[in-house]
Enzyme design. Structure first.
Site, short mmCIF file in Angstrom:
data_model
loop_
_atom_site.label_atom_id
_atom_site.label_comp_id
_atom_site.label_asym_id
_atom_site.label_seq_id
_atom_site.Cartn_x
_atom_site.Cartn_y
_atom_site.Cartn_z
N GLU A 132 0.81 -1.22 0.00
CA GLU A 132 0.00 0.00 0.00
C GLU A 132 0.84 1.26 0.00
OE1 GLU A 132 -0.73 -2.67 1.76
OE2 GLU A 132 -2.74 -3.21 1.03
N HIS B 35 -11.52 -3.93 8.79
CA HIS B 35 -12.10 -3.82 7.45
C HIS B 35 -13.42 -3.04 7.47
CE1 HIS B 35 -9.28 -6.97 6.33
NE2 HIS B 35 -9.67 -6.90 5.07
#
Ligand SMILES: Cc1ncc(C[n+]2csc(CCOP(=O)(O)OP(=O)(O)O)c2C)c(N)n1
Ligand SMILES: [Mg+2]
Length: 760
Positions: free
Chosen positions: A495, A564
């Protein structure tokens, strides 16, 4: 579209082998290079001059820090003092081996890199017009013996002025020595975050290749930086097999043996040579090699070969340059706590400047007297630069916002930017509308991307699983079939590198749209998002332009729990320099995403996983929605509810229920969080006298608090009740359904809060 190869279960006994990584293979010296024409006598003298410039410049910084700069004894230097005395051969040998139009990235110990890049870029400017343009109003050429001499003085003046935080500095004093950039010279910026420029360099190199620029990016990093995660992400990113024409980046590790005090060999790593790391990333060991960083000629040789490899499509290259910093990490470190006198003496006995002086005399390029004269001359230049910089202008506090935003877009690109038909690999297809002209939000995202990629060849899309698979939520499905892998590609699960390379690519002219699958993972990118992407424009005095979009998603409600399901928009809204957009409707997502891609500022574009499957009317045509303009979605007179992203949908449902009870709610969707359209919100609250902010994030530190505060500031006289917030609880999102349902604001909770608000 299936990938090009099958990965089969082959379990034959064998072993993994690596080719040897060469150390100190350069056996030449100045004489051999002059004889072979790889260096001219002028170039060799230039190396000496540039090294002298760096050394005197830094010695002067030390004098100023001690209040001992004779022409201005009262001047007190503030700011960082990371001197590179001892390391000059690496900076000069390397920069002299690339072209003036190549790029560099640099570090907190970057005075040498900056001085060298400016110095060599001026040598590359051969026409008088170019030199005059560079000199501008900063000096009068009539005062100098030549235009080139005047330009060199301006370069030194402006470099020192930046260290002293002056308006005339390369970055207007916004960056200082640790964040100096010089876009005239292809210097993409120094970085005070150790390792911070690794992905910027890899992204810039990827950008150069995709733009068809025959340029190389030289990425200076320290030995300490090689132990940071971004190093590994950037090495792997640059080495990906899918980049068939290579990534033209040279990672140049200036191994001065220490981080601040942590010793590279024998303490903080398990290897003796950092070039060994190259073996982990591709089958050619990243062409890694170890070189003598105390010899500018050896460095020049290695970087010349590395640049040739990169330009020939065989990058990246990893070079470890063994060198030494003579001074402490900064001037407040006297080094005695962690290194010995005998070690220091050993390195100082092979001083790079003494070495090249001797070589120049030995090979008949200069006499001893010439060298004395050149030293005196460079000293005068540095004294003049420092005096000029001390006397230069302090920035006006009224200009504190200068350089934060750029007000340009790519609107005017016209047909020349369009993707030629021949470059398309498949048919351009719009999603079929239903009878009401509606498509799903996720189709609207894909459509925006498709239209912008057609409109502008510089737009590329990448992220984890976004290519063949179409992204975890299908929002990029179909794009690879139209544009192929050159424009739509999967990123490794890195990321930080995804965001950092987008920043770097955007700085050299690409318009990348990168995806971070869940906003939870943006925490993996925080240096790249918060310190690089957000700040590079401002820190570099408004000179850098970063037209990158980071698309990401919020979810929740599916039992995915703490990592999440978060609504982390406040993590990005709190960092100046980022625009933040969070649309709720299909129509808005298309128009705003297109506007974000055209915007020349970095944009964090937040989509919502629950919105992906909502339908809306979306025209099959090119339209944009301006960033920073809120939308009054429903009119009402009793209270204003401000809600964005998925919470807007729940708020509208609550408003329907309330209307049946006779409570008329006005619903405002800011659509953009940064910049926030305070005017539309204030106008509504001015009318209703009551405000409720609804959002999915926990209460403490949420963006809703900011909205509430702005309402109080702007509407105090009109408010009939305190501004209220409906937020999640101050807990990580829990997994169990009853807990998660309690946590995410429900239609009932929103409606109930409005009922009490209108009675307050
Ligand atoms: C991410 C990060 N961690 C720690 C620091 C503090 N710091 C500044 S320079 C430095 C040492 C860096 O070592 P190296 O990469 O070898 O570069 P050098 O200072 O030797 O040039 C440290 C720890 C920082 N600026 N950034
Ligand atoms: Mg170091």
């Amino acid at each position: 579209m299936p990938k090009n190869m099958d990965v089969l279960p082959l379990f034959e006994k064998s072993e993994i082998t690596f080719d040897p990584i060469p150390r100190f293979i350069f056996e030449g010296h100045l004489g051999t290079e002059l004889a072979a024409g790889r260096l001219t006598p002028e170039a060799a003298v230039g190396m000496l001059d540039c090294m002298l410039g760096i050394r005197f410049f830094e010695e002067t910084v030390a004098q100023m820090k001690a209040g001992k700069f004779k022409p201005r004894p009262d001047f007190r230097f503030i700011g960082a003092t990371h001197l590179s005395i001892g390391q000059e051969a690496t900076a000069v040998g390397a920069v002299s081996a690339i072209r003036a139009d190549d790029y560099i990235t640099s570090t907190h110990r970057g005075h040498g890199h900056s001085i060298a890049k400016g110095f060599y870029s001026l040598l590359g400017r051969t026409s008088d017009d170019e030199l005059r343009e560079f000199i501008g109003d900063y000096a009068d050429p009539a005062d100098y013996e030549s235009l080139a001499e005047c330009a060199l003085q301006v370069h030194l003046n402006r470099t020192m002025a930046e260290l002293l935080g002056k308006e005339e500095g390369y970055c207007g004093g916004r960056g200082g020595g640790m964040h100096i950039a010089d876009f005239h010279a292809g210097h993409l910026g120094a970085n005070a975050i150790v390792g911070g420029s690794y992905a910027i360099a890899a992204g810039a190199a990827m950008g150069c290749r995709k733009l068809g620029l025959d340029r190389v990016v030289l990425c200076f990093v320290g030995d300490g930086a090689t132990n940071n995660g971004i190093c590994h992400e950037a090495y792997n990113f640059a080495c990906q097999d899918q980049f068939e024409q290579g990534t033209p980046v040279i990672f140049l590790v200036e191994n001065n043996q220490y981080g601040m005090t942590g010793q590279q060999v024998g303490e903080v790593t398990g290897i003796d040579d950092l070039a060994q790391r190259g073996a982990g990333y591709n089958e050619v060991n990243m062409h890694a090699e170890v070189i003598n960083g105390m010899d500018a000629v050896a460095v020049h040789d290695a970087i010349t070969r590395a640049a040739d490899l990169c330009r020939g499509g065989d990058g990246p290259v990893l070079i470890e340059s063994k060198t030494y910093r003579y001074m402490g990490h900064s001037l407040s470190d006297d080094c005695t706590a962690y290194r010995s006198q005998s070690e220091e003496d050993a390195w100082e006995s092979i001083d790079p400047i003494d070495h090249i002086k001797r070589a120049l005399v030995e090979h008949g390029v200069l006499t001893d007297d010439d060298i004395v004269e050149r030293c005196a001359r460079m000293n005068r230049r540095i004294v003049a630069a420092t005096t000029w910089a001390v006397d230069a202008t302090d920035p006006d506090p009224a200009d504190i916002y200068h350089g934060l935003w750029v007000d340009t877009t790519s609107e005017g690109i016209g047909d020349e930017g369009r993707t030629p038909e021949a470059e398309l690999v498949g048919e351009v297809k719009y999603t079929r509308r239903d009878r009401q002209g509606r498509i799903l939000y996720r189709h609207a995202v894909a459509e925006a991307l498709m239209e912008e990629m057609l409109r502008d060849r510089r737009v590329v899309c990448y992220g984890e699983d976004i290519a063949d698979y179409g992204g975890a939520f299908g929002a990029t499905r179909g794009l690879i079939e139209i544009f192929g892998r050159e424009r739509v590609f999967n990123a490794p699960i890195s990321e930080a590198a995804i965001v950092g390379t987008a920043a770097g690519a955007s700085m050299v002219g690409m318009r990348p749209v990168a995806e971070i699958m869940y906003i939870d993972f943006i925490l993996m990118t925080m240096d790249q998002t918060g310190n690089q992407l957000a700040k590079n424009r401002y820190m570099f005095g408004g000179k850098a332009t970063l037209p990158a979009v980071i698309r990401t998603t919020i979810g929740g409600g599916r039992g995915y729990a703490g990592q999440h399901s978060q609504s982390l928009e406040a993590v990005v809204t709190m960092i100046p320099g980022l625009k933040v957009v969070a649309p709720a409707f299909a129509h808005d997502v298309k128009g705003l995403l297109k506007a974000a891609i055209r915007d020349d500022n970095p944009v964090i574009f937040i989509e919502h996983q629950h919105c992906y499957t909502e339908k809306g009317e979306v025209p099959e045509e090119d339209y944009t929605i301006p960033i920073g303009v809120a939308n009054v979605v429903r009119e009402g007179s009793d209270a204003t509810v401000i809600a964005y992203s998925y919470m807007l949908l729940r708020t509208l449902e609550a408003a329907e229920q309330l209307a049946e009870e006779g409570i008329e709610v006005e619903v405002v969707d800011p659509r953009t969080l940064i910049p926030l359209d305070e005017g539309t919100i204030a106008a509504s609250v001015g009318k209703t006298g009551r405000a409720l902010v609804v959002q999915q994030a926990p209460y403490i530190g949420c963006f809703g608090e900011h909205i509430a505060h702005r309402i109080m500031e702007r509407c105090w006289g009109d408010l009939q009740a305190p501004v209220r917030i409906v937020a999640a609880h101050d807990v990580p999102p829990p997994m169990a359904a009853p807990l998660e349902n309690e946590n995410i604001p429900s239609v009932e909770k929103i409606a109930e809060r409005v009922r009490t608000l209108v009675q307050e």
